[in-house]
Write a protein that holds these residues in place. Structure first.
Motif, PDB file in Angstrom:
ATOM      1  N   ASN A 141     -21.649 -56.620  40.115  1.00 45.01           N
ATOM      2  CA  ASN A 141     -22.035 -57.097  41.443  1.00 45.01           C
ATOM      3  C   ASN A 141     -22.631 -55.956  42.266  1.00 45.01           C
ATOM      4  O   ASN A 141     -22.529 -54.789  41.926  1.00 45.01           O
ATOM      5  N   ASN A 142     -23.269 -56.315  43.371  1.00 39.55           N
ATOM      6  CA  ASN A 142     -24.010 -55.333  44.162  1.00 39.55           C
ATOM      7  C   ASN A 142     -23.117 -54.237  44.725  1.00 39.55           C
ATOM      8  O   ASN A 142     -23.493 -53.066  44.737  1.00 39.55           O
ATOM      9  N   THR A 143     -21.938 -54.604  45.195  1.00 44.27           N
ATOM     10  CA  THR A 143     -21.023 -53.606  45.740  1.00 44.27           C
ATOM     11  C   THR A 143     -20.640 -52.586  44.673  1.00 44.27           C
ATOM     12  O   THR A 143     -20.597 -51.385  44.938  1.00 44.27           O
ATOM     13  N   SER A 144     -20.389 -53.048  43.471  1.00 47.05           N
ATOM     14  CA  SER A 144     -20.018 -52.151  42.389  1.00 47.05           C
ATOM     15  C   SER A 144     -21.174 -51.244  42.000  1.00 47.05           C
ATOM     16  O   SER A 144     -20.975 -50.059  41.724  1.00 47.05           O
ATOM     17  N   ALA A 145     -22.383 -51.774  41.988  1.00 44.74           N
ATOM     18  CA  ALA A 145     -23.549 -50.955  41.653  1.00 44.74           C
ATOM     19  C   ALA A 145     -23.748 -49.844  42.673  1.00 44.74           C
ATOM     20  O   ALA A 145     -24.003 -48.690  42.314  1.00 44.74           O
ATOM     21  N   VAL A 146     -23.608 -50.183  43.939  1.00 48.59           N
ATOM     22  CA  VAL A 146     -23.757 -49.169  44.983  1.00 48.59           C
ATOM     23  C   VAL A 146     -22.619 -48.156  44.900  1.00 48.59           C
ATOM     24  O   VAL A 146     -22.836 -46.952  45.076  1.00 48.59           O
ATOM     25  N   THR A 147     -21.407 -48.620  44.605  1.00 41.05           N
ATOM     26  CA  THR A 147     -20.272 -47.702  44.454  1.00 41.05           C
ATOM     27  C   THR A 147     -20.524 -46.714  43.327  1.00 41.05           C
ATOM     28  O   THR A 147     -20.180 -45.538  43.436  1.00 41.05           O
ATOM     29  N   MET A 148     -21.136 -47.165  42.257  1.00 38.51           N
ATOM     30  CA  MET A 148     -21.434 -46.265  41.142  1.00 38.51           C
ATOM     31  C   MET A 148     -22.558 -45.290  41.482  1.00 38.51           C
ATOM     32  O   MET A 148     -22.575 -44.168  41.005  1.00 38.51           O
ATOM     33  N   MET A 149     -23.495 -45.704  42.322  1.00 38.19           N
ATOM     34  CA  MET A 149     -24.644 -44.858  42.644  1.00 38.19           C
ATOM     35  C   MET A 149     -24.349 -43.836  43.740  1.00 38.19           C
ATOM     36  O   MET A 149     -25.026 -42.815  43.822  1.00 38.19           O
ATOM     37  N   MET A 150     -23.357 -44.086  44.581  1.00 44.88           N
ATOM     38  CA  MET A 150     -23.120 -43.208  45.724  1.00 44.88           C
ATOM     39  C   MET A 150     -22.848 -41.748  45.350  1.00 44.88           C
ATOM     40  O   MET A 150     -23.375 -40.850  46.015  1.00 44.88           O
ATOM     41  N   PRO A 151     -22.057 -41.436  44.314  1.00 45.28           N
ATOM     42  CA  PRO A 151     -21.895 -40.020  43.973  1.00 45.28           C
ATOM     43  C   PRO A 151     -23.213 -39.363  43.564  1.00 45.28           C
ATOM     44  O   PRO A 151     -23.446 -38.189  43.866  1.00 45.28           O
ATOM     45  N   MET A 152     -24.085 -40.109  42.915  1.00 45.84           N
ATOM     46  CA  MET A 152     -25.376 -39.553  42.506  1.00 45.84           C
ATOM     47  C   MET A 152     -26.271 -39.310  43.710  1.00 45.84           C
ATOM     48  O   MET A 152     -26.918 -38.268  43.818  1.00 45.84           O
ATOM     49  N   VAL A 153     -26.305 -40.263  44.628  1.00 47.90           N
ATOM     50  CA  VAL A 153     -27.103 -40.095  45.840  1.00 47.90           C
ATOM     51  C   VAL A 153     -26.574 -38.910  46.637  1.00 47.90           C
ATOM     52  O   VAL A 153     -27.352 -38.089  47.142  1.00 47.90           O
TER      53      VAL A 153
END
Length: 189
Positions: A141-153
Motif C-alpha cells: 500500500n501507499n503508506t508502506s511504500a512511502v515508509t520504505m522510501m523515507m530513509p533513502m530520501v
C-alpha cells in the motif's frame, strides 16, 4: 525521614504504579461486577499505564488481549481478530523491513546509486523517488511504500545538504563517489 521515604518512592515509581493501579481500581470489577465495570477496569488500567509509561507502551497495548478473555468480556479469538487484521500485519512487516534497511545502511547505498544515475538535479531526483514509490506501490500500500522510501530520501537530502562546494541547485555534484565494494557518500575537501 519523610524526605528519604518520598525520594525512595520516587525512584521506584514504576513498580509502585504497576502494583497500586490495579489495587486501587479493583473495586470496579469486584464490587460492581458487571461486564461494563470489568471493561472500565481494563480501560482505566491501560490509561494509567499509558500516561505514566509505567510499562512500555507496546505491552500496555496488549493488555486487552490478556485481560478481556480473563474477565470474560470477549473471547480470545475475537480479541485476536482485532489485533491481527491484514493491514496491521502488512504495516508491521513494512516497518520491520524499513528498520532492517536502516540498520544495514542499504538506504545509503540505494540513495547513492540513485544519485549517481540521475545526478543531484532536484527535478530528476523527485522523478526517481516518485518512480520508485510508484513501483513499490504495485505490491504494497501507499503508506508502506512511502515508509520504505523515507530513509533513502533522508540519506540523499542529508548528503546534498552536507555538500558545501557552493554549487547551485540543479547542478550535479562531483563529490558523490563510489568507494570500492561498499557504496557510501564521501566528500573531498
Amino acid at each position: 525521614m519523610l524526605r528519604s521515604l518520598s525520594r525512595d518512592l520516587w525512584s521506584y515509581r514504576s513498580i509502585v504504579l504497576i502494583i497500586l493501579s490495579p489495587l486501587l481500581l479493583l473495586p470496579l470489577p469486584v464490587v460492581i461486577g458487571t461486564k461494563e465495570a470489568e471493561c472500565a477496569f481494563v480501560l482505566l488500567l491501560m490509561a494509567t499505564y499509558w500516561v505514566t509509561e509505567a510499562i512500555p507502551l507496546s505491552m500496555t497495548a496488549l493488555l486487552p488481549a490478556i485481560l478481556f478473555p480473563m474477565f470474560g468480556i470477549m473471547s480470545s479469538s475475537s480479541v485476536a481478530k482485532e489485533y491481527f487484521k491484514d493491514f496491521h500485519l502488512l504495516l508491521m512487516g513494512v516497518i520491520c523491513l524499513t528498520t532492517s534497511i536502516d540498520k544495514w545502511g542499504l538506504q545509503q547505498r540505494i540513495a547513492l546509486k540513485l544519485v549517481t544515475m540521475v545526478g543531484v538535479n532536484p527535478a530528476w531526483l523527485i522523478l526517481s523517488f516518485m518512480s520508485s514509490c510508484a513501483f513499490l506501490s504495485m505490491w504494497v500500500n501507499n503508506t508502506s511504500a512511502v515508509t520504505m522510501m523515507m530513509p533513502m530520501v533522508d540519506a540523499v537530502l542529508q548528503q546534498i545538504l552536507k555538500d558545501n562546494t557552493g554549487g547551485h541547485a540543479g547542478q550535479d555534484s562531483p563529490n558523490l563517489q563510489l568507494d570500492g565494494t561498499w557504496i557510501h557518500f564521501s566528500f573531498h575537501s
